[in-house]
Structure formats: C-alpha cells, structure tokens
Design a protein around this motif. Structure first.
Motif, PDB file in Angstrom:
ATOM      1  N   SER A  37       0.829  -1.203   0.000  1.00 32.87           N
ATOM      2  CA  SER A  37       0.000   0.000   0.000  1.00 32.87           C
ATOM      3  C   SER A  37       0.861   1.249   0.000  1.00 32.87           C
ATOM      4  CB  SER A  37      -0.917   0.006   1.232  1.00 32.87           C
ATOM      5  OG  SER A  37      -1.853  -1.049   1.163  1.00 32.87           O
ATOM      6  N   ILE A  38       0.248   2.356  -0.379  1.00 30.71           N
ATOM      7  CA  ILE A  38       0.917   3.646  -0.396  1.00 30.71           C
ATOM      8  C   ILE A  38       0.160   4.565   0.550  1.00 30.71           C
ATOM      9  CG2 ILE A  38      -0.391   4.304  -2.468  1.00 30.71           C
ATOM     10  CD1 ILE A  38       1.985   6.044  -3.275  1.00 30.71           C
ATOM     11  N   GLY A  39       0.887   5.274   1.411  1.00 36.16           N
ATOM     12  CA  GLY A  39       0.184   6.074   2.406  1.00 36.16           C
ATOM     13  C   GLY A  39       1.020   7.187   2.994  1.00 36.16           C
ATOM     14  N   CYS A  40       0.371   7.968   3.880  1.00 35.87           N
ATOM     15  CA  CYS A  40       1.025   9.090   4.539  1.00 35.87           C
ATOM     16  C   CYS A  40       0.347   9.339   5.886  1.00 35.87           C
ATOM     17  CB  CYS A  40       0.978  10.339   3.656  1.00 35.87           C
ATOM     18  SG  CYS A  40      -0.681  10.993   3.377  1.00 35.87           S
ATOM     19  N   ASP A  41       0.917  10.250   6.653  1.00 30.12           N
ATOM     20  CA  ASP A  41       0.365  10.656   7.946  1.00 30.12           C
ATOM     21  C   ASP A  41      -0.979  11.348   7.718  1.00 30.12           C
ATOM     22  OD1 ASP A  41      -0.242  11.948  10.364  1.00 30.12           O
ATOM     23  OD2 ASP A  41       1.856  12.325  10.834  1.00 30.12           O
ATOM     24  N   ILE A  42      -2.007  10.890   8.412  1.00 30.77           N
ATOM     25  CA  ILE A  42      -3.354  11.423   8.228  1.00 30.77           C
ATOM     26  C   ILE A  42      -3.470  12.885   8.647  1.00 30.77           C
ATOM     27  CG2 ILE A  42      -4.271  10.804  10.509  1.00 30.77           C
ATOM     28  CD1 ILE A  42      -6.773   9.811   9.113  1.00 30.77           C
ATOM     29  N   LYS A  50      -0.068  15.249  -1.931  1.00 29.56           N
ATOM     30  CA  LYS A  50       0.917  14.528  -2.747  1.00 29.56           C
ATOM     31  C   LYS A  50       0.411  13.127  -3.084  1.00 29.56           C
ATOM     32  CE  LYS A  50       5.757  12.980  -2.665  1.00 29.56           C
ATOM     33  NZ  LYS A  50       7.024  12.952  -1.866  1.00 29.56           N
ATOM     34  N   LEU A  51      -0.177  12.469  -2.106  1.00 31.26           N
ATOM     35  CA  LEU A  51      -0.724  11.127  -2.322  1.00 31.26           C
ATOM     36  C   LEU A  51      -1.830  11.171  -3.377  1.00 31.26           C
ATOM     37  CD1 LEU A  51      -0.819   8.145  -1.440  1.00 31.26           C
ATOM     38  CD2 LEU A  51      -2.395   8.825   0.378  1.00 31.26           C
ATOM     39  N   CYS A  52      -2.667  12.190  -3.306  1.00 28.66           N
ATOM     40  CA  CYS A  52      -3.753  12.321  -4.282  1.00 28.66           C
ATOM     41  C   CYS A  52      -3.215  12.580  -5.683  1.00 28.66           C
ATOM     42  CB  CYS A  52      -4.704  13.438  -3.856  1.00 28.66           C
ATOM     43  SG  CYS A  52      -5.714  13.028  -2.417  1.00 28.66           S
ATOM     44  N   ASN A  56      -3.743  10.526  -8.935  1.00 27.48           N
ATOM     45  CA  ASN A  56      -4.468  11.305  -9.955  1.00 27.48           C
ATOM     46  C   ASN A  56      -5.953  11.434  -9.628  1.00 27.48           C
ATOM     47  OD1 ASN A  56      -4.552  12.864 -12.307  1.00 27.48           O
ATOM     48  ND2 ASN A  56      -5.133  11.114 -13.582  1.00 27.48           N
ATOM     49  N   ILE A  57      -6.232  11.764  -8.354  1.00 29.39           N
ATOM     50  CA  ILE A  57      -7.610  11.971  -7.916  1.00 29.39           C
ATOM     51  C   ILE A  57      -7.682  13.210  -7.034  1.00 29.39           C
ATOM     52  CG2 ILE A  57      -8.482   9.596  -8.005  1.00 29.39           C
ATOM     53  CD1 ILE A  57      -7.638   9.203  -5.176  1.00 29.39           C
ATOM     54  N   LYS A  58      -8.874  13.794  -6.947  1.00 28.75           N
ATOM     55  CA  LYS A  58      -9.088  14.933  -6.065  1.00 28.75           C
ATOM     56  C   LYS A  58      -9.303  14.432  -4.640  1.00 28.75           C
ATOM     57  CE  LYS A  58     -11.133  17.895  -9.603  1.00 28.75           C
ATOM     58  NZ  LYS A  58     -12.344  18.675 -10.005  1.00 28.75           N
ATOM     59  N   PRO A  59      -8.750  15.140  -3.643  1.00 32.96           N
ATOM     60  CA  PRO A  59      -8.869  14.670  -2.254  1.00 32.96           C
ATOM     61  C   PRO A  59     -10.299  14.382  -1.823  1.00 32.96           C
ATOM     62  CG  PRO A  59      -7.313  16.486  -2.379  1.00 32.96           C
ATOM     63  CD  PRO A  59      -7.933  16.362  -3.738  1.00 32.96           C
ATOM     64  N   GLU A  60     -11.239  15.258  -2.221  1.00 32.88           N
ATOM     65  CA  GLU A  60     -12.614  15.078  -1.766  1.00 32.88           C
ATOM     66  C   GLU A  60     -13.297  13.876  -2.410  1.00 32.88           C
ATOM     67  OE1 GLU A  60     -12.735  18.146  -5.128  1.00 32.88           O
ATOM     68  OE2 GLU A  60     -11.466  17.675  -3.397  1.00 32.88           O
ATOM     69  N   LYS A  61     -12.684  13.331  -3.468  1.00 30.61           N
ATOM     70  CA  LYS A  61     -13.256  12.158  -4.129  1.00 30.61           C
ATOM     71  C   LYS A  61     -12.471  10.876  -3.820  1.00 30.61           C
ATOM     72  CE  LYS A  61     -15.459  14.634  -7.931  1.00 30.61           C
ATOM     73  NZ  LYS A  61     -15.627  14.774  -9.389  1.00 30.61           N
ATOM     74  N   ALA A  62     -11.470  11.002  -2.977  1.00 30.50           N
ATOM     75  CA  ALA A  62     -10.607   9.855  -2.676  1.00 30.50           C
ATOM     76  C   ALA A  62     -11.302   8.876  -1.734  1.00 30.50           C
ATOM     77  CB  ALA A  62      -9.307  10.336  -2.053  1.00 30.50           C
ATOM     78  N   ASN A  63     -11.120   7.607  -1.997  1.00 29.03           N
ATOM     79  CA  ASN A  63     -11.638   6.561  -1.109  1.00 29.03           C
ATOM     80  C   ASN A  63     -10.477   5.882  -0.386  1.00 29.03           C
ATOM     81  OD1 ASN A  63     -14.456   6.772  -1.616  1.00 29.03           O
ATOM     82  ND2 ASN A  63     -14.119   5.846  -3.613  1.00 29.03           N
ATOM     83  N   PHE A  64      -9.761   6.665   0.393  1.00 24.23           N
ATOM     84  CA  PHE A  64      -8.644   6.133   1.153  1.00 24.23           C
ATOM     85  C   PHE A  64      -9.143   5.445   2.426  1.00 24.23           C
ATOM     86  CE2 PHE A  64      -6.207   9.888  -0.732  1.00 24.23           C
ATOM     87  CZ  PHE A  64      -5.713   9.127  -1.768  1.00 24.23           C
ATOM     88  N   SER A  65      -8.353   4.483   2.896  1.00 27.52           N
ATOM     89  CA  SER A  65      -8.635   3.859   4.187  1.00 27.52           C
ATOM     90  C   SER A  65      -7.743   4.474   5.252  1.00 27.52           C
ATOM     91  CB  SER A  65      -8.378   2.353   4.113  1.00 27.52           C
ATOM     92  OG  SER A  65      -9.251   1.734   3.204  1.00 27.52           O
ATOM     93  N   ILE A 139      -2.397   5.968   9.451  1.00 31.64           N
ATOM     94  CA  ILE A 139      -1.865   6.304   8.129  1.00 31.64           C
ATOM     95  C   ILE A 139      -3.030   6.275   7.154  1.00 31.64           C
ATOM     96  CG2 ILE A 139      -0.376   5.521   6.236  1.00 31.64           C
ATOM     97  CD1 ILE A 139       1.444   4.258   8.319  1.00 31.64           C
ATOM     98  N   ILE A 140      -3.165   7.312   6.354  1.00 35.19           N
ATOM     99  CA  ILE A 140      -4.179   7.302   5.306  1.00 35.19           C
ATOM    100  C   ILE A 140      -3.576   6.592   4.108  1.00 35.19           C
ATOM    101  CG2 ILE A 140      -3.537   9.584   4.422  1.00 35.19           C
ATOM    102  CD1 ILE A 140      -6.555  10.017   3.907  1.00 35.19           C
ATOM    103  N   THR A 141      -4.301   5.662   3.536  1.00 33.14           N
ATOM    104  CA  THR A 141      -3.643   4.733   2.619  1.00 33.14           C
ATOM    105  C   THR A 141      -4.561   4.212   1.525  1.00 33.14           C
ATOM    106  OG1 THR A 141      -2.199   2.776   2.640  1.00 33.14           O
ATOM    107  CG2 THR A 141      -4.203   2.641   3.913  1.00 33.14           C
TER     108      THR A 141
END
Length: 207
Positions: A37-42, A50-52, A56-65, A139-141
């Motif tokens: 997985s790829i992730g960062c500090d929430i 950067k993760l978004c 290649n997605i907008k943060p508000e549309k991201a389905n991160f865990s 971690i948001i991932t």
C-alpha cells in the motif's frame, strides 16, 4: 529510499526513521497483511495532497482507508458503532478486512467534502503496527493497483515496486513478497452489512 524490514522483529531505528519521514510530509509504500500500500500521515495536508496527485484523484473524491494499529482509533473518526458491528470487527481484526463506517467530524478537512463514510483497516502486520504506534495516529492509505482495480503481479515484489516508484515516493519498505489479493471490504454504514469486495478475508465473520 529502500528499507528492508523483518516483519517479526522490525528494527526500532528503522521504524523511527520512517516515522520521521511521515511527520515531515513523506509518502511511503509499505507492506500490509494483503497487498503493498501507499500512504502518509493522516494529519499532514501536504502529504495527503501529494498522495492524491500520485493517484491522480481529487482529495474530496478519494476513497482512502485509515490504517490503524488497533480499534482504539475508531472513536476519533467514526460515529458511535453499534455493539453488533463492534463484535464483528473485534473478531475480524487485526486481519485482511476494510470496514466502511459512518464518519464523524474529525476526518481531515481535505477529505471532508461530501465524505459521509470512512474505511478502517487494522492489518495483521507488525511493520504496520510498529509504524502507526510510533507515529501516534493512523496512516491514510490505498493499495497499489491499476485503474481497473486488478492487482498487478509485480506489485507483490518490493524491489520492482522500488524501481517503479523510487522517484515518486520518499520510502519503499521491503517486508518480503506481498499477497496478490486485497482486503475484503464490508460496508457497515447502514443497518445491514454490504460486501463491497470479497478479498482475502473470509465472510464467515458475518455468521
């Protein structure tokens, strides 16, 4: 940077180096009990942005865990969980499951727009647990996969992952070969559980 860790006994100095990277807006690729997985500090907006961009997605549309070390983080990001749901989660976790729950107001502002649910993961992985415990928050991932959501074979090999992503992320952690199947995703945000994806985790936990 490429860091090899032993999942049974990850080195404290290596864990601290990774945590320092995350605290400084770093993005990492790391092993879980399923796929890499790829992730960062929430708590780091720059890292989330950067993760978004990488996905290649907008943060508000991201389905991160939100990857947690245990269930103690639940109340930080979710509304109160019914006892019946908590019993299922306690039986299943740590393990290869993602549970979709109703989000509360503590979800990071970047992800808040129209965000009513959140995915919670507690992988059965010492590497994950040690990193998150030392970091002090989830971690948001998201898993490494192609746009069709099929896990590519080379994503199981950390050395190939490093070749592909060394210029895109700050650290790739080698915890050995990963699995080729993602977590089982179960939506508990409504009255009845809905299986959104059947992965490594058995559905017997619902019985």
């Amino acid at each position: 940077m490429f860091i090899r860790l032993n999942n049974d006994h990850p080195q404290v100095k290596d864990i601290q180096f990774i945590v320092n990277c995350l605290k400084n807006d770093g993005v990492i690729i790391y092993p879980t009990d399923t796929v890499y997985s790829i992730g960062c500090d929430i708590t780091k907006p720059k890292a989330i942005e950067k993760l978004c961009r990488l996905k290649n997605i907008k943060p508000e549309k991201a389905n991160f865990s939100f990857v947690c070390s245990d269930l103690s983080h639940l109340s930080q990001f979710t509304t109160p969980i019914p006892n019946s749901v908590f019993r299922v989660m306690k039986k299943a976790l740590p393990g290869p499951y993602t549970f979709i729950l109703e989000a509360n107001g503590n979800v990071p502002k970047l992800l808040k727009q129209n965000k009513k649910t959140v995915g919670i993961r507690v992988p059965n992985s010492n590497i994950c647990r040690h990193i998150i415990e030392a970091l002090g928050n989830p971690i948001i991932t998201t898993s490494l996969h192609n746009p069709s959501d099929d896990i590519l074979e080379y994503f199981a090999d950390p050395e190939v992952i490093h070749q592909e992503y060394q210029d895109k992320v700050d650290i790739v952690i080698d915890g050995g070969f990963g699995n080729l199947y993602a977590s089982t995703v179960i939506d508990f945000s409504s009255n009845e559980p809905i299986v959104l994806r059947e992965g490594m985790g058995s559905l017997d936990i619902l019985n």
